[in-house]
Motif scaffolding. Sequence first.
Motif, PDB file in Angstrom:
ATOM      1  N   LYS A 206      16.961 -41.599  24.666  1.00  0.00           N
ATOM      2  CA  LYS A 206      16.291 -40.800  25.695  1.00  0.00           C
ATOM      3  C   LYS A 206      14.793 -41.070  25.789  1.00  0.00           C
ATOM      4  N   GLU A 207      14.294 -41.948  24.954  1.00  0.00           N
ATOM      5  CA  GLU A 207      12.882 -42.325  25.039  1.00  0.00           C
ATOM      6  C   GLU A 207      12.609 -43.289  26.181  1.00  0.00           C
ATOM      7  N   VAL A 208      13.669 -43.735  26.848  1.00  0.00           N
ATOM      8  CA  VAL A 208      13.556 -44.759  27.882  1.00  0.00           C
ATOM      9  C   VAL A 208      12.539 -44.378  28.951  1.00  0.00           C
ATOM     10  N   TRP A 209      12.550 -43.114  29.373  1.00  0.00           N
ATOM     11  CA  TRP A 209      11.697 -42.694  30.494  1.00  0.00           C
ATOM     12  C   TRP A 209      10.212 -42.802  30.143  1.00  0.00           C
ATOM     13  N   VAL A 210       9.882 -42.440  28.911  1.00  0.00           N
ATOM     14  CA  VAL A 210       8.484 -42.503  28.472  1.00  0.00           C
ATOM     15  C   VAL A 210       8.083 -43.941  28.159  1.00  0.00           C
ATOM     16  N   ARG A 211       8.978 -44.676  27.514  1.00  0.00           N
ATOM     17  CA  ARG A 211       8.634 -46.044  27.122  1.00  0.00           C
ATOM     18  C   ARG A 211       8.372 -46.945  28.329  1.00  0.00           C
ATOM     19  N   HIS A 212       9.086 -46.711  29.435  1.00  0.00           N
ATOM     20  CA  HIS A 212       8.848 -47.532  30.624  1.00  0.00           C
ATOM     21  C   HIS A 212       7.413 -47.341  31.127  1.00  0.00           C
ATOM     22  N   VAL A 213       6.973 -46.099  31.181  1.00  0.00           N
ATOM     23  CA  VAL A 213       5.617 -45.825  31.678  1.00  0.00           C
ATOM     24  C   VAL A 213       4.573 -46.350  30.700  1.00  0.00           C
ATOM     25  N   GLN A 214       4.792 -46.126  29.422  1.00  0.00           N
ATOM     26  CA  GLN A 214       3.842 -46.640  28.434  1.00  0.00           C
ATOM     27  C   GLN A 214       3.712 -48.159  28.526  1.00  0.00           C
ATOM     28  N   ALA A 215       4.854 -48.845  28.702  1.00  0.00           N
ATOM     29  CA  ALA A 215       4.815 -50.312  28.821  1.00  0.00           C
ATOM     30  C   ALA A 215       4.083 -50.733  30.087  1.00  0.00           C
ATOM     31  N   LEU A 216       4.327 -50.006  31.187  1.00  0.00           N
ATOM     32  CA  LEU A 216       3.627 -50.314  32.436  1.00  0.00           C
ATOM     33  C   LEU A 216       2.120 -50.196  32.247  1.00  0.00           C
ATOM     34  N   TYR A 217       1.670 -49.101  31.652  1.00  0.00           N
ATOM     35  CA  TYR A 217       0.243 -48.918  31.411  1.00  0.00           C
ATOM     36  C   TYR A 217      -0.316 -50.030  30.526  1.00  0.00           C
ATOM     37  N   GLU A 218       0.440 -50.414  29.510  1.00  0.00           N
ATOM     38  CA  GLU A 218      -0.024 -51.478  28.610  1.00  0.00           C
ATOM     39  C   GLU A 218      -0.155 -52.806  29.343  1.00  0.00           C
ATOM     40  N   ILE A 219       0.798 -53.101  30.227  1.00  0.00           N
ATOM     41  CA  ILE A 219       0.747 -54.347  30.991  1.00  0.00           C
ATOM     42  C   ILE A 219      -0.458 -54.345  31.920  1.00  0.00           C
TER      43      ILE A 219
END
Length: 713
Positions: A475-488
């Motif tokens: 269920k961490e998928v939703w947060v991890r996608h945004v965190q990865a986007l910000y990192e990119i």
Amino acid sequence: MIDVTIQYQQEQRIFALQTKNSSYMFGINDKGRLQHLYWGLPIGVEDCASLLRLSSHSSFDAELDREAEEYSFWGGTCYTEPSLKAIMPDGVRDLSVQYAGHEITEQDGRETLVITLKDKAYPVETKLYYRVIPEYDLVERSAKISNTGDQEIMLESMQSAAWSIPYLQDYRLTHVTGKWSGEFQLRDTLLTEGKKVLESRRGFTDGHANPWFAIDDGQATESEGRVWFGALAWSGNWKLVAEKTAFSHVKITGGINDFDNSWLLGAGDTFETPVFVGGFSDGGFGRMSRHMHHYQYDYVLPNNETRKVLYNSWEATYFNVNAQDQMALAERAARAGVELFVVDDGWFGGRNHDRAGLGDWYVNKEKFPNGLGELIDRVHELGMEFGIWVEPESVNPDSELYRQHPDWVYHFPTRDRTELRNQLLLNISKPEVKQFILAFMTDLLHNHKIKFIKWDMNRTITEPGMKDHSLNRQKEVWVRHVQALYEIWSELRSRFPHVEFETCAGGGSRIDLGIFRFAEQSWPSDNTDAFDRLSIQEGYSYIYAPRTMTCWVTDSPTGMNRRSLSLKYRFHSAMMGTLGIGSNLNEWSDESIGQCAEFVKQYKQIRPLVQFGNQYRLSELKHKGVTAVQYADAAGSEHVLFAFLHSQRLGEPLPRLRLKGLVAGKCYSIDGLPGTWSGRALMNVGIELPLRGDFDSLMYRIREINEKKAGSL
């Protein structure tokens, strides 16, 4: 006047956050909990000391003070929306938290209050952060939750903040709703006992709602009344809960959506929530908006540069992109005064339609036999910068990338992979996927003189499975996608600081204060109908700054409504943000190109007011079908007014329109009109609007003059 500062009054155990025109106060009650006390016009600590007390009603409402808890921990008698909910290693699902200390520090020249709260028995530490933006009467809030033990703790809800609203006779909630092609539509509702939930569950900010709120007593207007408001800086699933209790207490709790969400907090790990900024205005919704606009200019956006007039080729060519046609468009765009030429979808891979090629990020040699450099060089020769469209998070099943890496997309092994717009969504939190995106974007930007990236995202998240994660982390998928986007985005901005970014997601589905830390501007809607855009732009402007809003002039009639609108009307509508042109200029006559150039010239003259000034929504003639927006410089000496009439009825003349933001005792001229006017007259008597017929519009430039005596109206 109360000093602008953060204070802690030890004797009364009260924290006081003072801004230029407001006070925000809370204290430590006898049970060691943080209890909200006051938010509104400036007061002193002594004025609210008597409010810090425990209260109850019955054994069924034993601790009413918990309704006003500054950050609500689920456990004990907490039955309102929790700010933090967790499961301990031994299965206990209860938090019993007390104040453990605080410090007042300075970060980036601004005072920051950090309060530490600790559970009585478990190694859970929560730090609440408060940063005051005094000149705009704003407070930024966030939380950091730490596991100080040696076993894993499961977080089930981790909200950014809870905002308590003072007692009002009525509580009116203002927010926006929408859909594709109809984003940012204003709505309001009176809150009754229970919860009103605004949220996104789609994986991005969403065009169906947007993460901000405004509360008033039902009487506030554009220029008068008290308004409490807040906006969340998060680009994924979010939730705002406006909750009114049986005891007439209203609290807005907001942050990352807890739907299908949990976070495994390992030993020594910390989870940081997104910033939730809140504010108070005693000058109605207009002052709320102006404070939020300038907050973005000064504290959020990555740079403070003037946004260029752009041309985008999408509606001219769609997927039929090639070097010769694009150069022809560029030549005509340059004649129209365009400063930035942007090639949209269709330049790469086998991208001849939306069914194939997405993910294959190499230049299509049939369309660009000499590479992109030939077009870019021509654009630069014509005196323009060059920009390009990308959609890095998505992939077509019919692509080389997907055939090579079918497991890179979100999916459940036993379920079909839902295709939306013939696309699947990449799991960008996977290190190899993140590296792939950074590599091709770095190659694109390093090898070409590109000034501008339009980053699109035309797909919601479905089948949110992460193959490489354990079951208790799915269920961490939703947060991890945004965190990865910000990192990119952060990495790309670090590597290419000269490149500007525009956020787009099927129109306005990724617009929030989080993405604006990386993006200079946004695409608020795929609907470019100039009349429809008036309501979209109005709702957008309640929180987001005009400079961040890209507005195109496109051909008439539009494919959206088949409505025919004049070139003047279309330009006036688009000039109220960052001006763009999306028409097929290859089909325009030389006369039309010349008219276009005149409007672009006008926009460049008034651009400093629109992009850096104060915006006033003049709503008093809305019931007559008039939309009017005024922009002013800080001194009130220069203004521009846009006014639009939907349709005239029964031959009736329009009432006068009263302006805002002028200096009463000064004199002003209006371009194109004889005579002079006092600021007092323009604001109290108003001006005539010579709007007639259907879909008429005007633009007035209003400037201070040095004459001592003003003429008649």
